[in-house]
Design an enzyme around this catalytic site. Sequence first.
Site, mmCIF file in Angstrom:
data_model
loop_
_atom_site.group_PDB
_atom_site.id
_atom_site.type_symbol
_atom_site.label_atom_id
_atom_site.label_comp_id
_atom_site.label_asym_id
_atom_site.label_seq_id
_atom_site.Cartn_x
_atom_site.Cartn_y
_atom_site.Cartn_z
ATOM 1 N N ASP A 52 33.033 48.528 -57.466
ATOM 2 C CA ASP A 52 33.241 47.989 -56.123
ATOM 3 C C ASP A 52 33.737 46.545 -56.168
ATOM 4 O O ASP A 52 34.541 46.126 -55.331
ATOM 5 C CB ASP A 52 31.944 48.063 -55.316
ATOM 6 C CG ASP A 52 31.685 49.458 -54.758
ATOM 7 O OD1 ASP A 52 32.597 50.307 -54.842
ATOM 8 O OD2 ASP A 52 30.576 49.694 -54.246
ATOM 9 N N ASN A 124 33.782 42.462 -47.268
ATOM 10 C CA ASN A 124 32.327 42.617 -47.330
ATOM 11 C C ASN A 124 31.607 41.585 -46.469
ATOM 12 O O ASN A 124 30.985 41.920 -45.488
ATOM 13 C CB ASN A 124 31.837 42.510 -48.774
ATOM 14 C CG ASN A 124 31.448 43.848 -49.363
ATOM 15 O OD1 ASN A 124 31.847 44.886 -48.858
ATOM 16 N ND2 ASN A 124 30.682 43.819 -50.436
ATOM 17 N N GLY A 165 25.445 45.388 -48.746
ATOM 18 C CA GLY A 165 25.427 44.497 -49.896
ATOM 19 C C GLY A 165 24.436 43.351 -49.739
ATOM 20 O O GLY A 165 23.226 43.552 -49.546
ATOM 21 N N TYR A 166 24.973 42.125 -49.832
ATOM 22 C CA TYR A 166 24.161 40.911 -49.727
ATOM 23 C C TYR A 166 23.331 40.946 -48.443
ATOM 24 O O TYR A 166 22.143 40.591 -48.423
ATOM 25 C CB TYR A 166 25.106 39.712 -49.750
ATOM 26 C CG TYR A 166 24.483 38.360 -49.993
ATOM 27 C CD1 TYR A 166 23.126 38.202 -50.265
ATOM 28 C CD2 TYR A 166 25.282 37.205 -49.951
ATOM 29 C CE1 TYR A 166 22.576 36.955 -50.488
ATOM 30 C CE2 TYR A 166 24.747 35.953 -50.178
ATOM 31 C CZ TYR A 166 23.399 35.826 -50.435
ATOM 32 O OH TYR A 166 22.864 34.584 -50.653
ATOM 33 N N LYS A 168 22.056 43.458 -46.774
ATOM 34 C CA LYS A 168 20.880 44.335 -46.856
ATOM 35 C C LYS A 168 19.777 43.709 -47.696
ATOM 36 O O LYS A 168 18.588 43.924 -47.434
ATOM 37 C CB LYS A 168 21.266 45.703 -47.424
ATOM 38 C CG LYS A 168 20.135 46.728 -47.421
ATOM 39 C CD LYS A 168 20.597 48.075 -47.923
ATOM 40 C CE LYS A 168 19.450 49.097 -47.862
ATOM 41 N NZ LYS A 168 18.293 48.708 -48.688
#
Length: 267
Positions: A52, A124, A165-166, A168
């Site tokens: 990713d 993201n 990502g970050y 969560k």
Amino acid sequence: MDMERNRLYFFYKRDDKLIERVKPLIELAERGPFVVVDDYREANIIVSIGDDGAFLQAVRQTGFLPDRLYVGVSVLPARGFYCDFHIDDIDHMVEAAKNWKLEVRRYPIIEVTIDGAASFFCLNECSIRSQIIKTMAIDVFIDDLHFETFRGDGIIVSTPTGSTGYNKSVHGAVVDPLLPCFQVSELASLNSNRYRTLGSPFILSGSRTLTLKMSEETSHFPIIGLDNEALSIQHIERIDIRLSDRVVKTVRLKDNSFWDKVKRVFL
């Protein structure tokens, strides 16, 4: 997938081991209806090979091109959120393409404008933190409304796909990428009788603009995270963040939805 799109650019790290793994894929593409090009600007399909993180790099380094299709191919044992295919399963890729088991998904991205001048895109998230061990003070505006004065380690602004990502990891919500929105999450906010913030993540409509105004003491030492890259600019006064009109088009398997991936990765 539109078969008129037949010009491929392969984005991957040029180390000996990966070159050998990529070679059969390139040879297969050249034997089929595809043309492999050496310049991404000549391609209409950009294939990222790695993980990713490599996919995020591929999108960023090719300029978030809205008229290209991006394809993620994993080299790790497990596929990620952006990689629907695996490099060791070429037959599966070919079978999916031949039998129309693919579809194009449009992922929203955010646009980050610093001091009204330089603009950057994120697939993201964008994060704002201090380079030094010091509490940041940031006035947070939603459109023209002064919403709060944040004090703490920093702020994360994530897209729906970036919500896993970050975001969560700091207990933000996982958001369906079909929703045109972005999420704001706090990093270690100070909350007391003297200082007060909302104290929870919040989600903004794609029509909103989030404005972050740095205090004078904060503006000297911010570090801006743009997906998996860091940008260090001194004396930042203002950051405007909004959902971009652009989208990133990705190719995915029809039987591998966003929520299939969430279940596979987290449950």
